[in-house]
Design a protein around this motif. Structure first.
Motif, mmCIF file in Angstrom:
data_model
loop_
_atom_site.group_PDB
_atom_site.id
_atom_site.type_symbol
_atom_site.label_atom_id
_atom_site.label_comp_id
_atom_site.label_asym_id
_atom_site.label_seq_id
_atom_site.Cartn_x
_atom_site.Cartn_y
_atom_site.Cartn_z
ATOM 1 N N PRO A 1 7.707 -6.455 10.241
ATOM 2 C CA PRO A 1 7.758 -5.008 9.362
ATOM 3 C C PRO A 1 9.097 -5.560 8.231
ATOM 4 N N SER A 2 10.135 -6.025 8.700
ATOM 5 C CA SER A 2 11.224 -6.430 7.855
ATOM 6 C C SER A 2 10.693 -7.052 6.778
ATOM 7 N N LEU A 3 10.096 -8.242 7.158
ATOM 8 C CA LEU A 3 9.695 -9.057 6.141
ATOM 9 C C LEU A 3 8.699 -8.673 5.191
ATOM 10 N N GLY A 4 7.698 -7.669 5.700
ATOM 11 C CA GLY A 4 6.802 -7.052 4.962
ATOM 12 C C GLY A 4 7.461 -6.121 3.655
ATOM 13 N N GLU A 5 8.343 -5.592 4.480
ATOM 14 C CA GLU A 5 8.970 -4.558 3.382
ATOM 15 C C GLU A 5 9.942 -5.351 2.117
ATOM 16 N N TYR A 6 10.453 -6.395 2.895
ATOM 17 C CA TYR A 6 11.222 -7.273 1.593
ATOM 18 C C TYR A 6 10.423 -7.707 0.541
ATOM 19 N N VAL B 1 8.155 -8.239 -4.588
ATOM 20 C CA VAL B 1 7.177 -8.399 -5.723
ATOM 21 C C VAL B 1 7.166 -7.094 -6.566
ATOM 22 N N LEU B 2 7.478 -6.149 -6.255
ATOM 23 C CA LEU B 2 7.672 -5.042 -7.258
ATOM 24 C C LEU B 2 9.128 -4.878 -7.883
ATOM 25 N N GLY B 3 9.774 -5.966 -8.001
ATOM 26 C CA GLY B 3 11.126 -6.021 -8.709
ATOM 27 C C GLY B 3 12.147 -5.160 -8.101
ATOM 28 N N LYS B 4 12.200 -4.957 -6.815
ATOM 29 C CA LYS B 4 13.214 -4.151 -6.218
ATOM 30 C C LYS B 4 13.944 -4.954 -5.272
ATOM 31 N N GLY B 5 15.302 -4.575 -5.157
ATOM 32 C CA GLY B 5 16.206 -5.231 -3.938
ATOM 33 C C GLY B 5 16.597 -6.448 -4.482
ATOM 34 N N ALA B 6 17.689 -7.180 -3.862
ATOM 35 C CA ALA B 6 18.173 -8.229 -4.146
ATOM 36 C C ALA B 6 17.534 -9.455 -3.313
ATOM 37 N N ALA B 7 17.694 -10.618 -4.119
ATOM 38 C CA ALA B 7 17.100 -11.730 -3.192
ATOM 39 C C ALA B 7 17.972 -12.323 -2.340
ATOM 40 N N GLU B 8 17.601 -12.675 -1.178
ATOM 41 C CA GLU B 8 18.524 -13.353 -0.106
ATOM 42 C C GLU B 8 18.488 -14.841 -0.161
ATOM 43 N N PRO B 9 19.641 -15.592 -0.587
ATOM 44 C CA PRO B 9 19.725 -16.668 -0.910
ATOM 45 C C PRO B 9 19.198 -17.618 0.334
ATOM 46 N N GLU C 1 -7.424 1.822 6.800
ATOM 47 C CA GLU C 1 -7.734 3.147 6.769
ATOM 48 C C GLU C 1 -6.955 3.836 5.915
ATOM 49 N N ARG C 2 -5.803 3.226 5.298
ATOM 50 C CA ARG C 2 -5.129 3.728 4.202
ATOM 51 C C ARG C 2 -5.428 3.235 2.886
ATOM 52 N N GLY C 3 -6.621 2.347 2.641
ATOM 53 C CA GLY C 3 -6.955 1.967 1.539
ATOM 54 C C GLY C 3 -6.942 0.589 1.019
ATOM 55 N N VAL C 4 -6.266 -0.292 1.979
ATOM 56 C CA VAL C 4 -6.267 -1.732 1.810
ATOM 57 C C VAL C 4 -7.721 -2.263 1.760
ATOM 58 N N GLU C 5 -7.812 -3.074 0.996
ATOM 59 C CA GLU C 5 -9.196 -3.787 1.279
ATOM 60 C C GLU C 5 -9.082 -4.779 1.889
ATOM 61 N N PHE C 6 -10.079 -5.024 3.100
ATOM 62 C CA PHE C 6 -9.778 -6.520 3.696
ATOM 63 C C PHE C 6 -11.334 -7.270 3.530
ATOM 64 N N ASN D 1 0.860 -1.252 -0.083
ATOM 65 C CA ASN D 1 0.159 -0.034 -0.049
ATOM 66 C C ASN D 1 0.796 1.272 0.075
ATOM 67 N N ARG D 2 2.195 1.270 0.923
ATOM 68 C CA ARG D 2 2.578 2.414 1.086
ATOM 69 C C ARG D 2 3.455 2.716 -0.388
ATOM 70 N N ALA D 3 3.745 1.558 -1.256
ATOM 71 C CA ALA D 3 4.619 1.644 -2.503
ATOM 72 C C ALA D 3 3.428 2.096 -3.610
ATOM 73 N N GLY D 4 2.025 2.281 -3.235
ATOM 74 C CA GLY D 4 1.171 2.830 -4.110
ATOM 75 C C GLY D 4 0.234 1.847 -4.869
ATOM 76 N N GLN D 5 0.461 0.507 -4.479
ATOM 77 C CA GLN D 5 -0.341 -0.522 -4.858
ATOM 78 C C GLN D 5 -1.701 -0.515 -4.239
ATOM 79 N N ARG D 6 -2.642 -1.088 -5.277
ATOM 80 C CA ARG D 6 -4.078 -1.494 -4.856
ATOM 81 C C ARG D 6 -3.934 -2.827 -4.217
ATOM 82 N N VAL D 7 -4.317 -2.759 -2.965
ATOM 83 C CA VAL D 7 -4.201 -4.414 -2.264
ATOM 84 C C VAL D 7 -5.240 -4.720 -1.736
#
Ligand SMILES: Cc1cc2nc3c(=O)[nH]c(=O)nc-3n(C[C@H](O)[C@H](O)[C@H](O)COP(=O)(O)OP(=O)(O)OC[C@H]3O[C@@H](n4cnc5c(N)ncnc54)[C@H](O)[C@@H]3O)c2cc1C
Length: 375
Positions: free
Chosen positions: A341-346, A351-359, A155-160, A17-23
């Motif tokens: 939080p760290s896992l969610g960010e990773y 998913v958005l194609g950013k950051g390196a994969a941790e083996p 509240e920030r727009g994620v549909e549950f 959601n923070r990255a601007g996606q519809r979730v």
């Protein structure tokens, strides 16, 4: 779409959601429900992880993110009790913990036997026991914390929605997933954060790679007016050689203790949630041995939960090998909560194609034989 509103799915939805996606966030039983691994009362957040520096760094990243959310929502769900490790002076996991804490700049103090015995008179220590205290670590009020993350995301727009998702079939690009009520839902990407249900959703892939074990937790009442079992007098604690850990009396619910060794394999939908007589009698005996003033303390509450164990305790965060837009996020292995939080960010970044994969999180690294190394 994020399937599963436990701690991993809730924080993944938050960061997408923070990255601007519809979730769209779905859960079969509701956020941090009674069956979920995240549905317990409390979870320890510590920085020490033996030689596993990545988890120390993830805990360091996670704690301020938890606290930022709690302060924004004016709901203080972190108790800064401190976390005390009790160990033999030569315990390799403890020695490695201290060296990684030092390297990563985590505040901690080594305690000699005399210092430990002087500070924590309520604990019956072995003659050679020494300690490590992390003064800024502590305990998250787990169920309410995840529910706060989901409320915030909504509240920030994620549909549950409460809905149960069927296992996806086929391969390639997944166009839609079927819900158990017969309808289907379409998304660009699907993150399955189904915790101990992952092997049920993907039996062929994960049946042997994630083992769901039954774990019992007990809360015992403290003597009236006795402050020895509340923070700051008693921090959250782990006695490495015993495989027991505990949480002080928080919110007047009694002290919590649990045996960390893996119990028998169970199904999270149907497991009997009544603690066993053997488990209770072991917990009582342990309490009497290590906390003599709590000998005979009344049982206030018990819970049966489950760990979702990968072969060595490393998380599983990877793309599904048969689908280009399906992601797996789980394998918390009895220590995952704090890292939400760290896992969610990773996951959001992957998913958005950013950051390196941790083996260490890859599916390829997951074996079928249980050999716990990370906890
Ligand atoms: C007794 C106990 C003590 C623990 N202590 C600690 C600790 O002190 N510190 C720590 O950091 N960690 C601890 N952990 C580990 C931590 O709680 C877990 O690693 C973490 O909660 C896992 O979260 P999750 O989101 O992966 O899974 P879950 O919380 O189980 O969430 C998965 C969700 O997916 C939903 N779901 C499943 N299948 C479907 C489907 N088909 N359709 C829709 N929804 C579905 C479920 O309803 C569930 O809500 C402990 C765990 C236990 C059991």
């Amino acid at each position: 779409m994020v399937i599963g509103a436990g701690v991993f799915g809730a924080w993944t939805a938050h960061f997408l959601n923070r990255a601007g996606q519809r979730v769209l966030l779905l859960d079969a039983y509701g956020p941090s429900n009674d069956r979920a691994s995240s549905g317990g009362e409390s979870r320890v957040i510590r920085m020490g992880y033996g030689p596993n520096e990545i988890y120390t760094r993830w805990s360091q990243r996670a704690l301020p993110l938890w606290n930022e959310l709690f302060s924004r929502r004016r709901t203080p769900l972190f108790h800064s009790t401190g976390v005390l490790w009790i160990c033999k002076p030569t315990d390799p996991y403890a020695l490695q913990t201290a060296s990684v804490l030092e390297k990563t700049g985590v505040k901690f103090q080594k305690l000699s036997h005399a210092e430990l015995a002087g500070r924590y008179r309520q604990i019956a220590l072995d003659n050679d026991a020494v300690g490590i205290i992390e003064p800024d670590s502590g305990v998250l009020m787990a169920r309410r914390a995840v529910q706060a993350v989901v409320e915030d995301a909504r509240e920030r727009g994620v549909e549950f929605r409460v809905a149960a998702v069927a296992s996806p079939a086929g391969g390639g690009r997944l166009d839609a997933i079927q819900l158990r009520d017969g309808t289907s839902v379409t998304a660009g990407n699907y993150v399955f954060a189904c915790g101990p249900w992952l092997p049920k959703v993907f039996p062929n892939l994960l049946r042997d790679r994630i083992v769901t074990s039954r774990q019992e937790v007990f809360f015992f009442g403290i003597p009236p007016g006795d402050l020895r079992f509340s923070a700051p007098n008693l921090p959250a604690w782990i006695i490495l050689s015993d495989e027991y850990y505990g949480i002080p009396d928080l919110e007047s619910r009694g002290v919590k203790i649990a045996y960390d060794a893996h119990g028998p394999a169970v199904d999270p939908d149907t497991v009997d949630r009544v603690a066993s007589a053997e488990g209770l009698s072991s917990a009582r005996a342990y309490l009497a041995r290590r906390f003599p003033a709590l000998k005979g303390a009344p049982l206030m509450e018990s819970r049966v939960c489950q760990y979702e164990n990968t072969s060595n305790g490393d998380f599983l965060i990877d793309r599904h090998p048969d689908f280009s837009n399906v992601w797996l996020a789980g394998g918390g292995s009895g220590h995952g909560f704090k890292h939400g939080p760290s896992l969610g960010e990773y996951v959001a970044n992957r998913v958005l194609g950013k950051g390196a994969a941790e083996p260490r999180f890859s599916l390829a690294s997951k074996q079928a034989i249980q050999k716990r190394a990370v906890f």
